[in-house]
Design a protein around this motif. Structure first.
Motif, PDB file in Angstrom:
ATOM      1  N   GLU A   9       1.642   0.453  -3.271  1.00  0.00           N
ATOM      2  CA  GLU A   9       2.011   0.617  -4.663  1.00  0.00           C
ATOM      3  C   GLU A   9       3.271  -0.166  -5.012  1.00  0.00           C
ATOM      4  O   GLU A   9       3.510  -0.489  -6.158  1.00  0.00           O
ATOM      5  N   ALA A  10       4.087  -0.530  -4.018  1.00  0.00           N
ATOM      6  CA  ALA A  10       5.295  -1.305  -4.279  1.00  0.00           C
ATOM      7  C   ALA A  10       4.961  -2.746  -4.644  1.00  0.00           C
ATOM      8  O   ALA A  10       5.745  -3.406  -5.303  1.00  0.00           O
ATOM      9  N   ARG A  11       3.812  -3.243  -4.241  1.00  0.00           N
ATOM     10  CA  ARG A  11       3.434  -4.605  -4.590  1.00  0.00           C
ATOM     11  C   ARG A  11       2.264  -4.634  -5.572  1.00  0.00           C
ATOM     12  O   ARG A  11       1.584  -5.637  -5.712  1.00  0.00           O
ATOM     13  N   GLY A  12       2.018  -3.520  -6.230  1.00  0.00           N
ATOM     14  CA  GLY A  12       0.945  -3.467  -7.219  1.00  0.00           C
ATOM     15  C   GLY A  12      -0.414  -3.294  -6.579  1.00  0.00           C
ATOM     16  O   GLY A  12      -1.410  -3.714  -7.123  1.00  0.00           O
ATOM     17  N   GLY A  13      -0.462  -2.661  -5.427  1.00  0.00           N
ATOM     18  CA  GLY A  13      -1.714  -2.473  -4.713  1.00  0.00           C
ATOM     19  C   GLY A  13      -2.598  -1.423  -5.350  1.00  0.00           C
ATOM     20  O   GLY A  13      -2.258  -0.805  -6.352  1.00  0.00           O
ATOM     21  N   LEU A  14      -3.712  -1.228  -4.763  1.00  0.00           N
ATOM     22  CA  LEU A  14      -4.712  -0.309  -5.269  1.00  0.00           C
ATOM     23  C   LEU A  14      -4.514   1.045  -4.599  1.00  0.00           C
ATOM     24  O   LEU A  14      -4.742   1.192  -3.391  1.00  0.00           O
ATOM     25  N   VAL A  15      -4.058   2.035  -5.354  1.00  0.00           N
ATOM     26  CA  VAL A  15      -3.855   3.386  -4.833  1.00  0.00           C
ATOM     27  C   VAL A  15      -4.474   4.388  -5.797  1.00  0.00           C
ATOM     28  O   VAL A  15      -4.630   4.119  -6.982  1.00  0.00           O
ATOM     29  N   ARG A  16      -4.819   5.561  -5.270  1.00  0.00           N
ATOM     30  CA  ARG A  16      -5.329   6.649  -6.099  1.00  0.00           C
ATOM     31  C   ARG A  16      -4.142   7.492  -6.558  1.00  0.00           C
ATOM     32  O   ARG A  16      -3.442   8.066  -5.739  1.00  0.00           O
ATOM     33  N   PRO A  17      -3.878   7.581  -7.858  1.00  0.00           N
ATOM     34  CA  PRO A  17      -2.740   8.359  -8.331  1.00  0.00           C
ATOM     35  C   PRO A  17      -2.954   9.856  -8.129  1.00  0.00           C
ATOM     36  O   PRO A  17      -4.089  10.332  -8.072  1.00  0.00           O
ATOM     37  N   THR A  18      -1.849  10.585  -7.985  1.00  0.00           N
ATOM     38  CA  THR A  18      -1.964  12.031  -7.804  1.00  0.00           C
ATOM     39  C   THR A  18      -2.259  12.731  -9.125  1.00  0.00           C
ATOM     40  O   THR A  18      -2.879  13.790  -9.142  1.00  0.00           O
ATOM     41  N   GLY A  19      -1.818  12.167 -10.230  1.00  0.00           N
ATOM     42  CA  GLY A  19      -2.122  12.728 -11.542  1.00  0.00           C
ATOM     43  C   GLY A  19      -3.244  11.945 -12.190  1.00  0.00           C
ATOM     44  O   GLY A  19      -3.601  10.853 -11.756  1.00  0.00           O
ATOM     45  N   ASN A  20      -3.830  12.527 -13.232  1.00  0.00           N
ATOM     46  CA  ASN A  20      -4.886  11.869 -14.003  1.00  0.00           C
ATOM     47  C   ASN A  20      -6.171  11.671 -13.202  1.00  0.00           C
ATOM     48  O   ASN A  20      -6.939  10.759 -13.465  1.00  0.00           O
ATOM     49  N   ARG A  21      -6.408  12.510 -12.218  1.00  0.00           N
ATOM     50  CA  ARG A  21      -7.645  12.453 -11.440  1.00  0.00           C
ATOM     51  C   ARG A  21      -8.698  13.336 -12.080  1.00  0.00           C
ATOM     52  O   ARG A  21      -8.386  14.374 -12.626  1.00  0.00           O
ATOM     53  N   MET A  22      -9.946  12.923 -11.967  1.00  0.00           N
ATOM     54  CA  MET A  22     -11.036  13.814 -12.353  1.00  0.00           C
ATOM     55  C   MET A  22     -11.781  14.260 -11.092  1.00  0.00           C
ATOM     56  O   MET A  22     -11.980  15.434 -10.882  1.00  0.00           O
ATOM     57  N   ILE A  23     -12.163  13.315 -10.261  1.00  0.00           N
ATOM     58  CA  ILE A  23     -12.821  13.659  -9.001  1.00  0.00           C
ATOM     59  C   ILE A  23     -11.942  13.181  -7.853  1.00  0.00           C
ATOM     60  O   ILE A  23     -11.276  13.974  -7.216  1.00  0.00           O
ATOM     61  N   GLY A  24     -11.935  11.889  -7.605  1.00  0.00           N
ATOM     62  CA  GLY A  24     -11.161  11.364  -6.489  1.00  0.00           C
ATOM     63  C   GLY A  24      -9.997  10.483  -6.887  1.00  0.00           C
ATOM     64  O   GLY A  24      -9.187  10.104  -6.067  1.00  0.00           O
ATOM     65  N   GLY A  25      -9.914  10.128  -8.151  1.00  0.00           N
ATOM     66  CA  GLY A  25      -8.838   9.265  -8.608  1.00  0.00           C
ATOM     67  C   GLY A  25      -9.140   7.781  -8.506  1.00  0.00           C
ATOM     68  O   GLY A  25      -8.267   6.956  -8.738  1.00  0.00           O
ATOM     69  N   VAL A  26     -10.365   7.443  -8.145  1.00  0.00           N
ATOM     70  CA  VAL A  26     -10.734   6.033  -7.978  1.00  0.00           C
ATOM     71  C   VAL A  26     -10.679   5.291  -9.313  1.00  0.00           C
ATOM     72  O   VAL A  26     -10.074   4.223  -9.409  1.00  0.00           O
ATOM     73  N   CYS A  27     -11.268   5.850 -10.353  1.00  0.00           N
ATOM     74  CA  CYS A  27     -11.263   5.183 -11.664  1.00  0.00           C
ATOM     75  C   CYS A  27      -9.849   5.084 -12.213  1.00  0.00           C
ATOM     76  O   CYS A  27      -9.478   4.067 -12.805  1.00  0.00           O
ATOM     77  N   ALA A  28      -9.044   6.116 -12.020  1.00  0.00           N
ATOM     78  CA  ALA A  28      -7.651   6.083 -12.484  1.00  0.00           C
ATOM     79  C   ALA A  28      -6.867   5.008 -11.733  1.00  0.00           C
ATOM     80  O   ALA A  28      -6.049   4.295 -12.325  1.00  0.00           O
ATOM     81  N   GLY A  29      -7.110   4.867 -10.445  1.00  0.00           N
ATOM     82  CA  GLY A  29      -6.431   3.837  -9.662  1.00  0.00           C
ATOM     83  C   GLY A  29      -6.851   2.438 -10.068  1.00  0.00           C
ATOM     84  O   GLY A  29      -6.022   1.533 -10.162  1.00  0.00           O
ATOM     85  N   LEU A  30      -8.138   2.252 -10.310  1.00  0.00           N
ATOM     86  CA  LEU A  30      -8.626   0.951 -10.764  1.00  0.00           C
ATOM     87  C   LEU A  30      -8.069   0.612 -12.143  1.00  0.00           C
ATOM     88  O   LEU A  30      -7.689  -0.532 -12.407  1.00  0.00           O
TER      89      LEU A  30
END
Length: 70
Positions: A9-30
């Protein structure tokens, strides 16, 4: 070695956020990674499920591969 290599996340990587999740956070991370609204990514995913293809398997693979933000 820099801190950004240990924390995606420090270099703008792809991570699943802890907030704003519905199921796994994949769509929120994308959505966060590509600068889109979460609702738009979720809608695109749902619409893509109407087409033939391995969308659910890709979602599950991303859920396993993407690190969580916490």
């Amino acid at each position: 070695m820099s801190t950004s290599s240990y924390y995606p996340e420090a270099r703008g990587g792809l991570v699943r956020p802890t907030g704003n999740r519905m199921i796994g956070g994949v769509c929120a991370g994308l959505a966060r990674r590509f600068g889109m609204k979460t609702r738009t990514v979720r809608l695109l995913f749902i619409l893509s499920c109407l087409l033939p293809g391995p969308q659910i398997l890709v979602y599950l693979a991303l859920w396993l591969i993407m690190p969580s933000e916490d």
